[in-house]
Design an enzyme around this catalytic site. Structure first.
Site, short mmCIF file in Angstrom:
data_model
loop_
_atom_site.label_atom_id
_atom_site.label_comp_id
_atom_site.label_asym_id
_atom_site.label_seq_id
_atom_site.Cartn_x
_atom_site.Cartn_y
_atom_site.Cartn_z
N ILE A 1 -2.80 11.20 13.86
CA ILE A 1 -1.88 10.34 13.13
C ILE A 1 -0.53 11.02 12.95
CG2 ILE A 1 -1.46 9.11 10.97
CD1 ILE A 1 -4.52 8.76 10.74
N HIS B 1 -4.66 0.32 -0.05
CA HIS B 1 -5.39 1.03 1.01
C HIS B 1 -5.46 0.19 2.30
CE1 HIS B 1 -8.60 4.37 1.64
NE2 HIS B 1 -7.99 4.09 2.77
N GLU C 1 -9.69 4.04 -6.81
CA GLU C 1 -9.31 2.79 -6.14
C GLU C 1 -10.25 1.66 -6.56
OE1 GLU C 1 -9.06 3.52 -1.93
OE2 GLU C 1 -7.28 4.78 -2.14
N ARG D 1 -5.40 10.26 2.01
CA ARG D 1 -6.44 10.18 1.00
C ARG D 1 -5.82 10.44 -0.37
NH1 ARG D 1 -8.89 7.90 4.20
NH2 ARG D 1 -10.95 8.31 5.10
N GLY E 1 -4.18 1.18 5.34
CA GLY E 1 -3.93 1.97 6.55
C GLY E 1 -4.67 1.48 7.78
#
Length: 526
Positions: free
Chosen positions: A154, A281, A263, A234, A283
């Site tokens: 990434i 979240h 979360e 994270r 991604g």
């Protein structure tokens, strides 16, 4: 290879995952939104479990999974899985390391660009009926410095995209070599060197003790005033309390957060801060990433079951090079040699094991041969639960010291394996090889067999005083016990006791009956 007949999918995974698994003969059950108690009750019925990020696969769940052989995480990272507990139980943990790479990189870049121009805040202002151009004065990315902490898949993709904006990319990674990242246009440096240079910082590391709170009060203090930070990796890599303090003081001018320690976050201070852009979240939340992750995890499981290869395993790297017929023969040899030594050690506890591989052909095989030998040694004392995944963990827990070496110059062209154990204060060593595709024992306890012993079937090992009457006496005792001797191999005559091996038609009911001819007797079935 592992036999996987049934898999439970406990989260919403792309339908192609179930389709691929079922096309390859694996029964799939989808049960979503299970409570921990429901999953503990349900998991014992399955060989495999496929999750995303919501299911927390705890030690309690793994302990209840008597048939579980694999946990597949359809996504990057496995921090929602207790990998140590899985390893202890011999369960392979697998993820899809590249499935959501592009989606996560693109979201990172979107947050960087949005932070530079206050896009979400300006959009919300417009929806409120305002026209406030001065309030949302931004800054160009051109000529700015982006610090990338974590230069894996990434991080690499983020670098290439942000370079197209004219950003200078610098970074830190303890694993990826500097010359490799230099080829991507990323100059590597220490974190101490990186912090003061960055206009923007993005993190792309796993969450582990060494990365928790990587950006904290101390590191923020070393940054430029007005630095902007992004976390699509994270929650917890950026210390949330430190970030809030940096935002309030102006040391940090803005943050783009896709992940949080909790979360959904109950503490809304960061989410509600006017200089924070936050997402729930997202991604991996693209149709492309979900299809890719679902397909990848299914294909990885199928390839493993069919013996084609192992990709994405985070706790079973030793298995990666075992997916060929030749390696399987050496695994059989290692396990058989371990079983022979365990049986011949008179049930004394093993304290040390040293495995040596010899010959160029075994240069990359020492790891899995070591694990295989330990499986043979420990399987009887672990109730048969030892396997290549967990055996070194079990050995450590049992206080067994395991060492391994490789010698390229010694051994025959076929390769040779030596396993030496210390048990009850005494040493016992075995040497073996694979000849013509057959695992064979060449030597035991200093006794070199005239004819290599094929490690298959029912084998009887005897420590005897050599003499012409050994063979007929043994044959007579076996016949009395109703056992037929099918083969016999012994070393050349020498002074003192020697080990010999008889291949027999079935196990000997009472080894004590062989005392007239053998000082010690042991048997195994392979």
């Amino acid at each position: 290879m592992a036999v996987i007949k049934s898999i439970l999918i406990s989260e919403s995974v792309d339908p192609c995952c179930k389709k691929v698994l079922e096309e390859n003969g694996i029964q799939v059950t989808e049960k979503l939104n299970l409570t921990k108690e429901d999953l503990i009750s349900e998991i014992k019925n399955y060989d495999g479990l496929v999750v995303r990020s919501s299911t927390k696969v705890t030690a309690d769940i793994i302990n209840a999974a008597s048939n579980l052989k694999i946990i597949g995480r359809a996504g990057t990272g496995v921090d929602n899985v207790d990998v140590d507990a899985a390893t202890k139980h011999g369960v392979i943990v697998m993820n899809t390391p590249s499935g959501n790479t592009i989606s996560a990189a693109e979201l990172t870049c979107i947050l960087i660009t949005s932070l530079s121009r206050h896009v979400p805040q300006a959009a919300m202002s417009m929806k409120a009926g305002k026209w406030d151009r001065k309030k949302f004065m931004g800054a160009e990315l051109f000529g700015k410095t982006l610090g990338i902490v974590g230069l894996g898949r990434i991080g690499k993709e983020v670098a290439s995209r942000m370079q197209s904006f004219g950003m200078k990319t610098i970074g830190y990674d303890p694993i990826t070599p500097r010359e490799v990242t230099a080829g991507w246009g990323v100059e590597q440096m220490t974190l101490e060197e990186l912090w003061p240079q960055c206009d923007f910082i993005t993190v792309h590391t796993p969450l582990m003790p060494s990365t928790t709170g990587l950006l904290n009060d101390a590191s923020f203090a070393k940054c430029k005033k007005g630095v902007r930070v992004v976390n699509c990796a994270r929650g917890g890599i950026i210390d949330e309390d430190s970030l809030l303090r940096a935002l309030e003081s102006g040391q940090c001018a803005g943050a783009g957060l896709d992940v949080f320690v909790e979360e959904p976050p109950k503490n809304r201070a960061l989410v509600d801060h006017p200089n924070v852009i936050s997402c729930p979240h997202l991604g991996a939340s693209t149709s492309e990433a979900q299809a890719r992750c679902g397909q990848d995890i299914a294909l990885q499981i199928v390839d493993m079951v069919k013996g084609k290869g192992l990709v994405g395993a985070v706790n079973a790297q030793v298995l990666a090079s075992t997916f060929c017929q030749e390696s399987q023969q050496w695994i059989t040899l290692g396990e058989a040699m371990g079983a022979v030594l365990q049986s011949c050690a008179s049930s004394k506890p093993c304290s040390q094991v040293h495995i040596t591989t010899q010959g160029d052909c075994l240069k990359k095989s020492t790891g899995y041969i070591t694990s295989a030998a330990m499986v043979g040694l420990l399987k009887p004392t672990t109730g048969g639960s030892a396997n290549l995944v967990n055996v070194l963990t079990l050995a450590k827990q049992s206080g067994v010291a395991v060492t391994q070496t490789h010698s390229q110059s010694e051994g025959s062209c076929h390769g040779v394996c030596e396993v030496e154990i210390q048990a009850g204060g005494a040493s016992l060593k075995a040497r073996g090889s694979v000849l013509g595709g057959v695992p064979v024992l060449l030597e035991l306890g200093g006794s070199v067999f005239r004819q290599p012993v094929a490690l298959a079937g029912h084998l009887l090992f005897l420590l005897v005083s050599p003499g012409p009457q050994v063979l007929p006496s043994l044959a007579g005792l076996l016949a009395t016990a109703g056992v037929e001797m099918e083969s016999f191999s012994a070393p050349p005559a020498r002074a003192g006791a020697v080990w010999c091996c008889a291949g027999v038609s079935s196990s000997v009911p009472d080894l004590g009956a062989l005392k007239p001819v053998a000082k010690q007797a042991a048997q195994i079935t392979i």
